[in-house]
Structures are given as structure tokens and as C-alpha cells.
Write an enzyme that holds these catalytic residues in place. Structure first.
Site, short mmCIF file in Angstrom:
data_model
loop_
_atom_site.label_atom_id
_atom_site.label_comp_id
_atom_site.label_asym_id
_atom_site.label_seq_id
_atom_site.Cartn_x
_atom_site.Cartn_y
_atom_site.Cartn_z
N LYS A 1 0.71 -1.17 -0.02
CA LYS A 1 0.06 0.09 0.02
C LYS A 1 0.91 1.32 0.01
O LYS A 1 1.89 1.25 -0.04
CB LYS A 1 -1.02 0.06 1.06
CG LYS A 1 -1.88 -1.14 1.08
CD LYS A 1 -2.66 -1.34 0.02
CE LYS A 1 -3.72 -2.30 0.06
NZ LYS A 1 -3.26 -3.72 -0.25
N ASN A 2 0.17 2.53 -0.06
CA ASN A 2 1.08 3.56 -0.15
C ASN A 2 1.61 3.99 1.18
O ASN A 2 2.82 4.41 1.24
CB ASN A 2 0.04 4.97 -0.53
CG ASN A 2 -0.56 4.61 -1.70
OD1 ASN A 2 -0.69 3.47 -2.42
ND2 ASN A 2 -1.12 5.82 -2.45
#
Length: 381
Positions: free
Chosen positions: A182-183
């Protein structure tokens, strides 16, 4: 030149925070770094209560417990999503009802929800694919009309918005992921947004093995005991320490990803106009977070050939979800509402391109060149 699909970004402060927790002898969950993360998420996520969890899967499982989902209940969701979206409710005996996705955003098609509703329906679970918000106004209106709860699967959605409101803050509950891909990351990990104040205390109890331990540590009760069915959903303090370093730099991380996303988008504009592929579409009301960059190939293109040629060139391009309704477990535990043509077609034609903080323009140009060469040779076969 080998270009991986993902490379976890480190801010440089993660190990310092972990060492501080170690030095202070605070390793179990809900310590000082957890509190910092909770506060940040509540302020920036516009939620009444944020709770760190072991994963987005755990947050979804908590959601099912919070809403007292039971055997025979039905939960509406897209088929084009990760297995956790369905598993969380199947574990409670509920039936996932799979609805088609939109062609433009690959999000749950809000126009197909109403006909999927029965007297057994309890909730709608929109999945914000690629950090692009679903059509939440319509979804919330439908849910309100039928007395249903909305649980946002915002696993990919931190730092993204719908009409200026953070994803995960619009429904009754919102589930997030901090997985390595994920970011904003903590290796494994997640968070639950509790937007309904009436559910906040129950959420704390479920997260703490079904006990009111959190209230005890705040001095609100003189002892803690078993209150509800729950489990151990909180992460250790070392995970929170790592995550805090990421949250402090969340804006910088998002800005860097958006620059890379925009560059891919410009590099592929001509290829789209020539009919080689379709680029992602971002509705005007959505502020996305550049979680991933994907392309949709024409139906006559053999995706496996393209992926093989990119892999041979050292490019970490990959497909995404296998639709749940077509899986053995999906057929066993779920049901389909209407035709799922977009789900079936688009899932077979989508390719995700490498995207991570630190990806250079030269690397992106190489990715695009290899992709276009593979497409041209495939067309000439």
C-alpha cells in the site's frame, strides 16, 4: 534493467521509532505510538474513532461483529475485490452478493445495487479500487432508503477523497490496509474507522478480545471483564512505531506517487488515442492517491503474452483480482446478482504497472516502451 512491481518506501524514521519503543520497554499494543497514529487518523481521516488493527482483513471482520452479522444475512459487494472483503462476512455465516463494476473506475456499479437487495440484505460494501472513490452519494442514498449499513473497503484509499471527504469517513465504518504493497505501510497492519459514535465503545471491546480493557486503562471502570464476542485485533507497538514514521510523511509520499502516476498518464496518452489500451479514468469528484497505475487492453489482446514479454524484459507488471464469483469459494458461499460482464471482461484485460516512491522517469519510460513493443508485436501475430 530490472524494475520491480513494488518497492516499500522507508522514510528513514521507522527504525528510530522502533528503537525508542524498545528502549522504553513498551512493545505490546496501544502504547504511545498507537495513540499518535489514532490521533493522526482521526484528524486527517475525519472519523469519530480510529483503531489500529492487524490488517484490513481484521478491520472488516470487526465490522461484521460490530453490525452483528448473522447466518442468513446478505452483504452486497463487488466480485472484483480481494478475498477478505467476502471472507469477513462468510465467517459470520452471511452470503456475499456479487454485483458488477463500472467500466470507467472498476468500482461497484451503484446503479446495480438496488436490484440486488432482498429482505435478507444487511449491508453494502463499496470497494474504492485504486484509491478512487465509489459513487458514494448514490450508495448512501440507497442504503438509507432500505435501512442498510455501509462499510467502506478503503484498503487502498488512505489520503484519497470523494467530494472533498476522506475515503473511509463516509459510511458507518471504514477499513484500511497498511500492507507492504500500500501507499502508507507498516509491513502488515490496518485500521478501522468508526464513523458512528454509537459503535465506538463496542468497537474497542471487540478489538480487545471482547473485554472492556481499554476503558479500564483509561480509569473508566475498576476492572475489566468479558463483555462481547471479540478477538485480538490490535497490533503490537513496534508496528505502530513504524507506521507513525509513515503517517508523518503521508503527504510527501502521496505527492511523489502522484507525480509518477501523472507521468505514466502522459506517456500513454498517444497509445490510448491509437487504440492500444485504455488509461485509468478519475471522476472529477474524486481526489485519488495514486495507489496504482493500470491499463486496460483491448479484448482481442492476449494479456498473458504481454505479461510474459514484460517479465522477460525484467518488468514487474502484474494482473489483479480473479473475480470472486468465479472462484471455488465464491461459488460455494456467494451468489451473483445480474450479469457481471464488466467484471469478467475487465479483470482479464487489466495490467498493473510498477509504481512506488523513487521510481525514476527513465524507469517509467522503459516500462512504457516495453509495454508498447509487446502490444505492437502481439497485434502483428
Amino acid at each position: 534493467m530490472k524494475i520491480p512491481f513494488n518497492w516499500p518506501h522507508m522514510t528513514g524514521k521507522e527504525l528510530y521509532n522502533i528503537a525508542e519503543s524498545h528502549f522504553n520497554g513498551r512493545l505490546a499494543g496501544d502504547g504511545p505510538f498507537t495513540k499518535k497514529c489514532h490521533d493522526w487518523l482521526e484528524v486527517n481521516g475525519h472519523t469519530h474513532r480510529a483503531l489500529l488493527t492487524n490488517s484490513c482483513t481484521a478491520s472488516l471482520e470487526m465490522s461484521a461483529l460490530l453490525l452483528d452479522v448473522k447466518a442468513g444475512d446478505e452483504i452486497i459487494m463487488p466480485s472484483y475485490t480481494f478475498v477478505s472483503t467476502a471472507n469477513a462476512f462468510v465467517l459470520r455465516g452471511a452470503t456475499p452478493v456479487f454485483v458488477d463494476i463500472r467500466q470507467d473506475t472498476l468500482n461497484l456499479d451503484e446503479t446495480k445495487i438496488e436490484r440486488a437487495i432482498t429482505n435478507k440484505t444487511r449491508a453494502i460494501v463499496p470497494v474504492h479500487y485504486a484509491g478512487v472513490g465509489c459513487e458514494m452519494d448514490s450508495i448512501l442514498d440507497t442504503a438509507g432508503h432500505y435501512g442498510l449499513s455501509v462499510i467502506e473497503d478503503a484498503a487502498q484509499g488512505l489520503m484519497a477523497t470523494y467530494k472533498g471527504k476522506p475515503l473511509g469517513s463516509l459510511g458507518k465504518l471504514g477499513a484500511f490496509s497498511f500492507h507492504e504493497t500500500k501507499n502508507i505501510i507498516s509491513g502488515e497492519g490496518g485500521a478501522l474507522f468508526v464513523n458512528d459514535q454509537a459503535l465506538a465503545e463496542k468497537a474497542e471491546i471487540i478489538r480487545e478480545k471482547g473485554t472492556n480493557r481499554s476503558q479500564f486503562f483509561r480509569g473508566e471502570v475498576d476492572k475489566y471483564t468479558w463483555q462481547e464476542v471479540g478477538s485480538s485485533y490490535l497490533p503490537g507497538e513496534l508496528i505502530a512505531a513504524f507506521l507513525w514514521a509513515q503517517l508523518e510523511d503521508a503527504e510527501k509520499i502521496t505527492e511523489a506517487r502522484l507525480r509518477s502516476w501523472d507521468y505514466y498518464h502522459s506517456l500513454l496518452a498517444d497509445a490510448e488515442s491509437q487504440g492500444y489500451l485504455n488509461r485509468p479514468i478519475i471522476p472529477s469528484e474524486c481526489g485519488h492517491n495514486a495507489h496504482l497505475y493500470y491499463v486496460i487492453l483491448p479484448e482481442h489482446i492476449d494479456r498473458n503474452r504481454i505479461l510474459f514479454k514484460m517479465k522477460t524484459a525484467g518488468i514487474g507488471a502484474v494482473f489483479h483480482y480473479v473475480p470472486l464469483h468465479s472462484s471455488p469459494a465464491g461459488k460455494k458461499y456467494g451468489r451473483v446478482s445480474g450479469e457481471l460482464r464488466n467484471t469478467e471482461v475487465l479483470s482479464k484485460q487489466l495490467i498493473r504497472l510498477p509504481l512506488w516512491v523513487g521510481l525514476s522517469k527513465e524507469q517509467q519510460e522503459t516500462v512504457v516502451q516495453v509495454l508498447l513493443d509487446a502490444l505492437r508485436s502481439n497485434i502483428n501475430v
